[in-house]
Scaffold this motif. Structure first.
Motif, PDB file in Angstrom:
ATOM      1  N   ALA A 170      26.658  21.411  10.751  1.00 64.51           N
ATOM      2  CA  ALA A 170      25.840  20.538  11.601  1.00 64.51           C
ATOM      3  C   ALA A 170      25.116  21.354  12.674  1.00 64.51           C
ATOM      4  O   ALA A 170      23.922  21.158  12.929  1.00 64.51           O
ATOM      5  CB  ALA A 170      26.713  19.470  12.253  1.00 64.51           C
ATOM      6  N   LYS A 171      25.826  22.298  13.281  1.00 60.71           N
ATOM      7  CA  LYS A 171      25.224  23.129  14.332  1.00 60.71           C
ATOM      8  C   LYS A 171      24.114  24.012  13.780  1.00 60.71           C
ATOM      9  O   LYS A 171      23.074  24.195  14.408  1.00 60.71           O
ATOM     10  CB  LYS A 171      26.291  24.027  14.973  1.00 60.71           C
ATOM     11  N   GLY A 172      24.358  24.578  12.596  1.00 61.57           N
ATOM     12  CA  GLY A 172      23.461  25.602  12.071  1.00 61.57           C
ATOM     13  C   GLY A 172      22.292  25.086  11.268  1.00 61.57           C
ATOM     14  O   GLY A 172      21.257  25.756  11.170  1.00 61.57           O
ATOM     15  N   VAL A 173      22.422  23.892  10.677  1.00 57.69           N
ATOM     16  CA  VAL A 173      21.431  23.443   9.691  1.00 57.69           C
ATOM     17  C   VAL A 173      20.701  22.167  10.111  1.00 57.69           C
ATOM     18  O   VAL A 173      19.540  21.971   9.779  1.00 57.69           O
ATOM     19  CB  VAL A 173      22.098  23.244   8.303  1.00 57.69           C
ATOM     20  N   ALA A 174      21.373  21.308  10.869  1.00 56.17           N
ATOM     21  CA  ALA A 174      20.782  19.995  11.197  1.00 56.17           C
ATOM     22  C   ALA A 174      19.596  20.112  12.145  1.00 56.17           C
ATOM     23  O   ALA A 174      19.576  20.953  13.041  1.00 56.17           O
ATOM     24  CB  ALA A 174      21.841  19.085  11.816  1.00 56.17           C
ATOM     25  N   ASP A 175      18.615  19.255  11.931  1.00 48.95           N
ATOM     26  CA  ASP A 175      17.547  19.052  12.915  1.00 48.95           C
ATOM     27  C   ASP A 175      18.009  18.049  13.970  1.00 48.95           C
ATOM     28  O   ASP A 175      17.655  18.148  15.145  1.00 48.95           O
ATOM     29  CB  ASP A 175      16.277  18.510  12.235  1.00 48.95           C
ATOM     30  N   ARG A 176      18.795  17.072  13.492  1.00 48.18           N
ATOM     31  CA  ARG A 176      19.321  16.031  14.386  1.00 48.18           C
ATOM     32  C   ARG A 176      20.754  15.736  13.993  1.00 48.18           C
ATOM     33  O   ARG A 176      21.097  15.730  12.812  1.00 48.18           O
ATOM     34  CB  ARG A 176      18.504  14.737  14.209  1.00 48.18           C
ATOM     35  N   THR A 206      14.668  16.857   2.275  1.00 50.72           N
ATOM     36  CA  THR A 206      15.115  15.890   3.274  1.00 50.72           C
ATOM     37  C   THR A 206      16.568  15.539   2.967  1.00 50.72           C
ATOM     38  O   THR A 206      16.901  15.227   1.820  1.00 50.72           O
ATOM     39  CB  THR A 206      14.247  14.618   3.216  1.00 50.72           C
ATOM     40  N   MET A 207      17.424  15.616   3.964  1.00 48.43           N
ATOM     41  CA  MET A 207      18.854  15.420   3.722  1.00 48.43           C
ATOM     42  C   MET A 207      19.492  14.564   4.806  1.00 48.43           C
ATOM     43  O   MET A 207      19.201  14.723   5.990  1.00 48.43           O
ATOM     44  CB  MET A 207      19.571  16.787   3.656  1.00 48.43           C
ATOM     45  N   LEU A 208      20.348  13.662   4.363  1.00 49.18           N
ATOM     46  CA  LEU A 208      21.154  12.841   5.264  1.00 49.18           C
ATOM     47  C   LEU A 208      22.602  13.116   4.868  1.00 49.18           C
ATOM     48  O   LEU A 208      23.012  12.802   3.744  1.00 49.18           O
ATOM     49  CB  LEU A 208      20.782  11.374   5.059  1.00 49.18           C
ATOM     50  N   VAL A 209      23.361  13.736   5.770  1.00 45.50           N
ATOM     51  CA  VAL A 209      24.670  14.286   5.422  1.00 45.50           C
ATOM     52  C   VAL A 209      25.748  13.705   6.328  1.00 45.50           C
ATOM     53  O   VAL A 209      25.676  13.847   7.552  1.00 45.50           O
ATOM     54  CB  VAL A 209      24.671  15.833   5.574  1.00 45.50           C
ATOM     55  N   VAL A 210      26.740  13.059   5.736  1.00 53.95           N
ATOM     56  CA  VAL A 210      27.941  12.668   6.472  1.00 53.95           C
ATOM     57  C   VAL A 210      28.941  13.805   6.296  1.00 53.95           C
ATOM     58  O   VAL A 210      29.274  14.172   5.162  1.00 53.95           O
ATOM     59  CB  VAL A 210      28.534  11.350   5.928  1.00 53.95           C
ATOM     60  N   SER A 211      29.380  14.399   7.391  1.00 54.39           N
ATOM     61  CA  SER A 211      30.234  15.586   7.247  1.00 54.39           C
ATOM     62  C   SER A 211      31.105  15.801   8.475  1.00 54.39           C
ATOM     63  O   SER A 211      30.755  15.409   9.586  1.00 54.39           O
ATOM     64  CB  SER A 211      29.364  16.827   7.024  1.00 54.39           C
ATOM     65  N   HIS A 212      32.256  16.460   8.229  1.00 62.67           N
ATOM     66  CA  HIS A 212      33.114  16.926   9.323  1.00 62.67           C
ATOM     67  C   HIS A 212      32.936  18.426   9.531  1.00 62.67           C
ATOM     68  O   HIS A 212      33.678  19.024  10.314  1.00 62.67           O
ATOM     69  CB  HIS A 212      34.581  16.609   9.013  1.00 62.67           C
ATOM     70  N   GLU A 213      31.984  19.019   8.822  1.00 60.52           N
ATOM     71  CA  GLU A 213      31.745  20.464   8.946  1.00 60.52           C
ATOM     72  C   GLU A 213      30.813  20.705  10.134  1.00 60.52           C
ATOM     73  O   GLU A 213      29.593  20.678  10.010  1.00 60.52           O
ATOM     74  CB  GLU A 213      31.123  21.014   7.650  1.00 60.52           C
ATOM     75  N   MET A 214      31.414  20.950  11.285  1.00 57.55           N
ATOM     76  CA  MET A 214      30.629  21.062  12.518  1.00 57.55           C
ATOM     77  C   MET A 214      29.755  22.330  12.524  1.00 57.55           C
ATOM     78  O   MET A 214      28.674  22.334  13.098  1.00 57.55           O
ATOM     79  CB  MET A 214      31.550  21.046  13.748  1.00 57.55           C
ATOM     80  N   GLY A 215      30.232  23.385  11.891  1.00 54.81           N
ATOM     81  CA  GLY A 215      29.435  24.607  11.806  1.00 54.81           C
ATOM     82  C   GLY A 215      28.138  24.361  11.050  1.00 54.81           C
ATOM     83  O   GLY A 215      27.065  24.837  11.446  1.00 54.81           O
ATOM     84  N   GLU A 228      13.383  16.531   7.114  1.00 51.59           N
ATOM     85  CA  GLU A 228      14.369  16.526   8.195  1.00 51.59           C
ATOM     86  C   GLU A 228      15.787  16.566   7.617  1.00 51.59           C
ATOM     87  O   GLU A 228      16.078  15.958   6.594  1.00 51.59           O
ATOM     88  CB  GLU A 228      14.183  15.250   9.034  1.00 51.59           C
ATOM     89  N   VAL A 229      16.661  17.303   8.301  1.00 52.37           N
ATOM     90  CA  VAL A 229      18.079  17.335   7.930  1.00 52.37           C
ATOM     91  C   VAL A 229      18.862  16.657   9.052  1.00 52.37           C
ATOM     92  O   VAL A 229      18.847  17.123  10.196  1.00 52.37           O
ATOM     93  CB  VAL A 229      18.588  18.779   7.729  1.00 52.37           C
ATOM     94  N   ILE A 230      19.491  15.550   8.717  1.00 54.23           N
ATOM     95  CA  ILE A 230      20.266  14.787   9.704  1.00 54.23           C
ATOM     96  C   ILE A 230      21.733  14.811   9.287  1.00 54.23           C
ATOM     97  O   ILE A 230      22.057  14.491   8.137  1.00 54.23           O
ATOM     98  CB  ILE A 230      19.760  13.335   9.802  1.00 54.23           C
ATOM     99  N   VAL A 231      22.591  15.211  10.207  1.00 56.39           N
ATOM    100  CA  VAL A 231      24.029  15.205   9.936  1.00 56.39           C
ATOM    101  C   VAL A 231      24.666  14.105  10.779  1.00 56.39           C
ATOM    102  O   VAL A 231      24.422  14.011  11.993  1.00 56.39           O
ATOM    103  CB  VAL A 231      24.676  16.571  10.239  1.00 56.39           C
ATOM    104  N   ILE A 232      25.452  13.259  10.115  1.00 57.73           N
ATOM    105  CA  ILE A 232      26.132  12.145  10.787  1.00 57.73           C
ATOM    106  C   ILE A 232      27.601  12.511  10.952  1.00 57.73           C
ATOM    107  O   ILE A 232      28.286  12.804   9.967  1.00 57.73           O
ATOM    108  CB  ILE A 232      26.005  10.842   9.973  1.00 57.73           C
TER     109      ILE A 232
END
Length: 252
Positions: free
Chosen positions: A211-217, A200-209, A30-34
């Protein structure tokens, strides 16, 4: 099966409560962007998972094994140090700042931990370093020192260094925030390829593009809590929480 799970995780610095009752389960692959405003507790949460910060309360599970439990700052349960270290090594971490050793080449930076922590031979470590640096698009930079590399290249060396330990999960703490805008794309491309490879990735980011394109959640954090979570489509197209709406209106 969850790779990482937290139950009622809290963290205080003195009287300031930075994390409040965080419950999260991260599944394999799972790829989660916070996302969220500064001071929301995003980085502190990541740093709590691998014990760069000591939690005040709650439980952390890795591979369904309880690794640490605390209550009001006191240890209720913790694994023996050697066993705990083995579980924590399943997490690779990439920071805002690259933290490379300036006196070592790109390849040597990547080789260091496998040799010193995993007792890998120098030859094996070099071969793996070269393969990983090639993977992140730096096949011509093996023997360059960090001072000769751009910020984006240094961050890609840092990603290769984290991958050299063969982690099961990668934690990214705002990995592009210290980069010049034109260097961000190369780093995000490497992260996207990792996601496509099933990391599996847990990413804190301000890159909204991203987050939209890669995140599962996508998780929206504010005031030390997960205020909202959902698919990228749910969060970006139809956020329910007024704080999420307010944040996205400002940042988008």
């Amino acid at each position: 099966m969850s790779i990482i799970r937290t139950e009622h995780l809290s963290k205080s610095f003195g009287s300031l409560q930075v994390l409040k009752d965080i419950n999260l389960s991260v599944e394999q692959g799972e790829v989660i962007v916070i996302i969220g405003p500064s001071g929301a507790g995003k980085s502190t949460f990541l740093r709590s998972l691998n014990e760069l910060e000591t939690i005040t309360g709650g439980k952390i599970f890795i591979d369904e094994q309880l690794v640490e439990e605390r209550k009001h700052g006191h240890v209720v349960f913790t694994l023996p140090p050697k066993e705990k270290a083995a579980y924590l090594l399943e997490m690779g971490m990439v920071f805002q700042r690259f933290n490379l050793f300036p006196h070592k080449t790109a390849a040597e930076n990547v080789m260091l931990a496998p040799i010193n922590v995993k007792n890998v031979t120098k030859e094996e470590a070099r071969a793996r370093a070269e393969a990983l640096l090639t993977k992140v698009g730096l096949e011509d930079k093996f023997d360059e020192y960090p001072s000769k590399l751009s910020g984006g290249q240094q961050q890609r060396v840092a990603i290769a260094r984290a991958l050299a330990m063969e982690p099961k999960i990668m934690l990214f703490d705002e990995p592009t925030s210290a980069l010049d805008p034109e260097l961000v794309g190369d780093v995000l491309k490497v992260m996207q390829e990792l996601a496509e490879d099933g990391m599996t990735m847990l990413v804190v980011s301000h890159e909204m593009g991203f987050a939209k394109g890669v995140a599962d959640r996508v998780l929206f954090m504010c005031d030390g809590i997960i205020a909202e979570e959902g698919s990228p489509d749910e969060i970006f197209s139809n956020p329910q929480n007024p704080r999420t709406k307010q944040f996205l209106n400002v940042i988008l």
